[in-house]
Scaffold this motif. Structure first.
Motif, PDB file in Angstrom:
ATOM      1  N   MET A 188       6.054   4.838   5.396  1.00  0.00           N
ATOM      2  CA  MET A 188       5.852   5.989   4.422  1.00  0.00           C
ATOM      3  C   MET A 188       6.760   6.917   4.824  1.00  0.00           C
ATOM      4  O   MET A 188       7.645   7.597   4.175  1.00  0.00           O
ATOM      5  N   ALA A 189       7.344   7.230   6.221  1.00  0.00           N
ATOM      6  CA  ALA A 189       8.162   7.949   6.671  1.00  0.00           C
ATOM      7  C   ALA A 189       9.582   7.267   6.351  1.00  0.00           C
ATOM      8  O   ALA A 189      10.465   8.326   5.956  1.00  0.00           O
ATOM      9  N   GLU A 190       9.959   6.048   6.186  1.00  0.00           N
ATOM     10  CA  GLU A 190      10.933   5.668   5.670  1.00  0.00           C
ATOM     11  C   GLU A 190      11.219   6.097   3.972  1.00  0.00           C
ATOM     12  O   GLU A 190      12.010   6.544   3.583  1.00  0.00           O
ATOM     13  N   LEU A 191      10.200   5.925   3.430  1.00  0.00           N
ATOM     14  CA  LEU A 191       9.987   6.438   1.885  1.00  0.00           C
ATOM     15  C   LEU A 191      10.339   7.661   1.741  1.00  0.00           C
ATOM     16  O   LEU A 191      10.899   8.012   0.661  1.00  0.00           O
ATOM     17  N   MET A 192       9.890   8.456   2.837  1.00  0.00           N
ATOM     18  CA  MET A 192       9.971   9.988   2.530  1.00  0.00           C
ATOM     19  C   MET A 192      11.510  10.406   3.047  1.00  0.00           C
ATOM     20  O   MET A 192      11.774  11.575   3.281  1.00  0.00           O
ATOM     21  N   LYS A 193      12.278   9.408   3.732  1.00  0.00           N
ATOM     22  CA  LYS A 193      13.384   9.827   4.252  1.00  0.00           C
ATOM     23  C   LYS A 193      13.387  10.798   5.491  1.00  0.00           C
ATOM     24  O   LYS A 193      14.154  11.527   5.746  1.00  0.00           O
ATOM     25  N   ASN A 194      12.276  10.513   6.026  1.00  0.00           N
ATOM     26  CA  ASN A 194      12.156  11.294   7.384  1.00  0.00           C
ATOM     27  C   ASN A 194      11.895  12.976   7.009  1.00  0.00           C
ATOM     28  O   ASN A 194      12.241  13.716   8.001  1.00  0.00           O
ATOM     29  N   GLU A 195      11.554  13.257   5.679  1.00  0.00           N
ATOM     30  CA  GLU A 195      11.450  14.533   5.450  1.00  0.00           C
ATOM     31  C   GLU A 195       9.943  14.908   4.914  1.00  0.00           C
ATOM     32  O   GLU A 195       9.439  14.500   3.950  1.00  0.00           O
TER      33      GLU A 195
ATOM     34  N   ALA B 259       0.574  -1.316  -0.036  1.00  0.00           N
ATOM     35  CA  ALA B 259       0.009   0.013  -0.088  1.00  0.00           C
ATOM     36  C   ALA B 259       0.707   1.322  -0.022  1.00  0.00           C
ATOM     37  O   ALA B 259       0.600   2.210  -0.890  1.00  0.00           O
ATOM     38  N   SER B 260       1.900   1.358   0.800  1.00  0.00           N
ATOM     39  CA  SER B 260       2.921   2.547   0.840  1.00  0.00           C
ATOM     40  C   SER B 260       3.792   2.822  -0.385  1.00  0.00           C
ATOM     41  O   SER B 260       3.819   3.804  -0.847  1.00  0.00           O
ATOM     42  N   LEU B 261       3.983   1.352  -1.008  1.00  0.00           N
ATOM     43  CA  LEU B 261       4.816   1.418  -2.239  1.00  0.00           C
ATOM     44  C   LEU B 261       3.976   2.086  -3.314  1.00  0.00           C
ATOM     45  O   LEU B 261       4.367   2.948  -4.151  1.00  0.00           O
ATOM     46  N   ILE B 262       2.529   1.680  -3.289  1.00  0.00           N
ATOM     47  CA  ILE B 262       1.828   2.455  -4.406  1.00  0.00           C
ATOM     48  C   ILE B 262       1.834   3.729  -4.189  1.00  0.00           C
ATOM     49  O   ILE B 262       1.651   4.540  -5.151  1.00  0.00           O
ATOM     50  N   LEU B 263       1.129   4.276  -3.110  1.00  0.00           N
ATOM     51  CA  LEU B 263       1.373   5.638  -2.844  1.00  0.00           C
ATOM     52  C   LEU B 263       2.518   6.385  -3.193  1.00  0.00           C
ATOM     53  O   LEU B 263       2.591   7.365  -3.627  1.00  0.00           O
ATOM     54  N   SER B 264       3.746   5.646  -2.751  1.00  0.00           N
ATOM     55  CA  SER B 264       4.813   6.200  -3.184  1.00  0.00           C
ATOM     56  C   SER B 264       5.204   7.676  -2.838  1.00  0.00           C
ATOM     57  O   SER B 264       5.532   8.515  -3.552  1.00  0.00           O
ATOM     58  N   PRO B 265       5.035   7.927  -1.367  1.00  0.00           N
ATOM     59  CA  PRO B 265       5.268   9.289  -0.839  1.00  0.00           C
ATOM     60  C   PRO B 265       6.588   9.695  -0.993  1.00  0.00           C
ATOM     61  O   PRO B 265       7.562   8.938  -0.867  1.00  0.00           O
ATOM     62  N   LYS B 266       6.821  10.933  -1.400  1.00  0.00           N
ATOM     63  CA  LYS B 266       8.237  11.606  -1.824  1.00  0.00           C
ATOM     64  C   LYS B 266       8.664  12.347  -0.542  1.00  0.00           C
ATOM     65  O   LYS B 266       7.739  13.067   0.050  1.00  0.00           O
ATOM     66  N   PRO B 267       9.918  12.715  -0.407  1.00  0.00           N
ATOM     67  CA  PRO B 267      10.560  13.494   0.799  1.00  0.00           C
ATOM     68  C   PRO B 267       9.970  14.738   0.322  1.00  0.00           C
ATOM     69  O   PRO B 267       9.796  15.318  -0.513  1.00  0.00           O
TER      70      PRO B 267
END
Length: 297
Positions: free
Chosen positions: A268-275, A242-250
């Protein structure tokens, strides 16, 4: 296999949890509240939690048994009687209670009389022998499969129409309990780091073919150490996707509804690199506490 042993207090806790589960959502909040009232902790908690969720899982089938014995829908019964009958059917019909537990089931008549009305307790006491001696009438293949795999007859008939004899294999697969899966937090560890940790613990594992950061652990183990270090969290492939499909960006802003206990939020926080910002909401305050702990890791 040893027979099921339950005390009066444990039965009371289960009944109150089942009753509260009708009005308090999610059901685990009802369970926690009832178990806390009766001081159900440690190994007792694990044992009774399994029984509680088993009741929730086969509630439709349990209510069918009650309706067959009572002659009316359980939904119109006194709430305390309904909850007590649901626990009694789970214990007496779907499990193998020892004689002491059977005596405790009989003693629930007094418990019921105190909770609602003496006549309700008398009625339960008169009905209990029929519950204890209940044998289902499995006069069709759909009914047999329903009792074994807990799917409705219409679904089973549909699957048999589509798959023939292979339908039972599908039902069996849908009932399997999957091994624990871990999702590696690549902000703090690599997938190889976690795999090496599992090897040192002599645990069998298999990396997901769909999500490269998910590892399915094939042996029983406690992931607490990995979680405390923030290296990995228990999370299934489907949840991680689910988070990979959303693919949130920093730098982006995300709103996560029904977020607790925080697996997707952390991902999601990981995918956003905590930014960026994530607004995580949930109706269950206890699960929010757990989410805060997970996010701190």
């Amino acid at each position: 296999m040893s027979k099921l042993k339950l005390s009066d207090r444990q039965l009371y806790a289960l009944i109150e949890a089942v009753k509260l589960g009708e009005v308090i959502k999610p059901s685990q909040s009802a369970k926690r509240k009832a178990f806390s009232r009766y001081k159900i902790e440690g190994w007792e908690n694990s044992k009774l939690t399994g029984i509680f969720y088993s009741i929730q899982r086969r509630l439709g089938l349990i209510d069918e048994v009650i309706e067959e014995l009572v002659g009316v829908s359980p939904l119109i019964l006194d709430p305390w009687l309904r909850a007590t009958l649901r626990v009694a059917v789970e214990v007496a019909v779907f499990r193998d209670p020892n004689e002491r537990t059977i005596q405790h089931l009989k003693g629930l008549a007094k418990f019921l009389s105190g909770k609602t009305h003496p006549y309700v307790g008398y009625y339960y006491y008169e009905l209990l022998p029929r519950i204890i001696n209940y044998v289902p009438k499995l006069d069709s293949e759909e009914k047999r499969l329903k009792w074994e795999y807990l799917f409705p007859e219409w679904f089973i008939a549909k699957m048999r129409g589509l798959l023939g004899e292979e339908a039972e294999e599908l039902l069996k697969a849908l009932n399997e309990t999957l091994p624990v899966s871990l999702r590696v937090n690549r902000l703090k560890a690599s997938v190889k780091d976690v795999e090496n940790y599992l090897r040192r613990k002599n645990l069998r594992f298999k990396r997901s073919e769909r999500v490269e950061t998910v590892i399915r652990v094939l042996d029983s183990f406690n992931p607490g150490r990995l979680m405390e270090k923030g290296f990995a969290l228990p999370q299934e492939e489907a949840s991680a996707v689910a988070s990979l499909i959303l693919s949130p960006k920093p730098g982006e802003t995300v709103v996560d509804l029904a977020a607790a206990p925080g697996g997707k939020t952390a991902h999601m926080a990981e995918l956003m690199k905590n930014e960026g910002k994530i607004y995580a909401f949930d109706v269950d305050s206890e699960r929010i506490k757990r989410m805060k702990q997970i996010l701190r890791w």
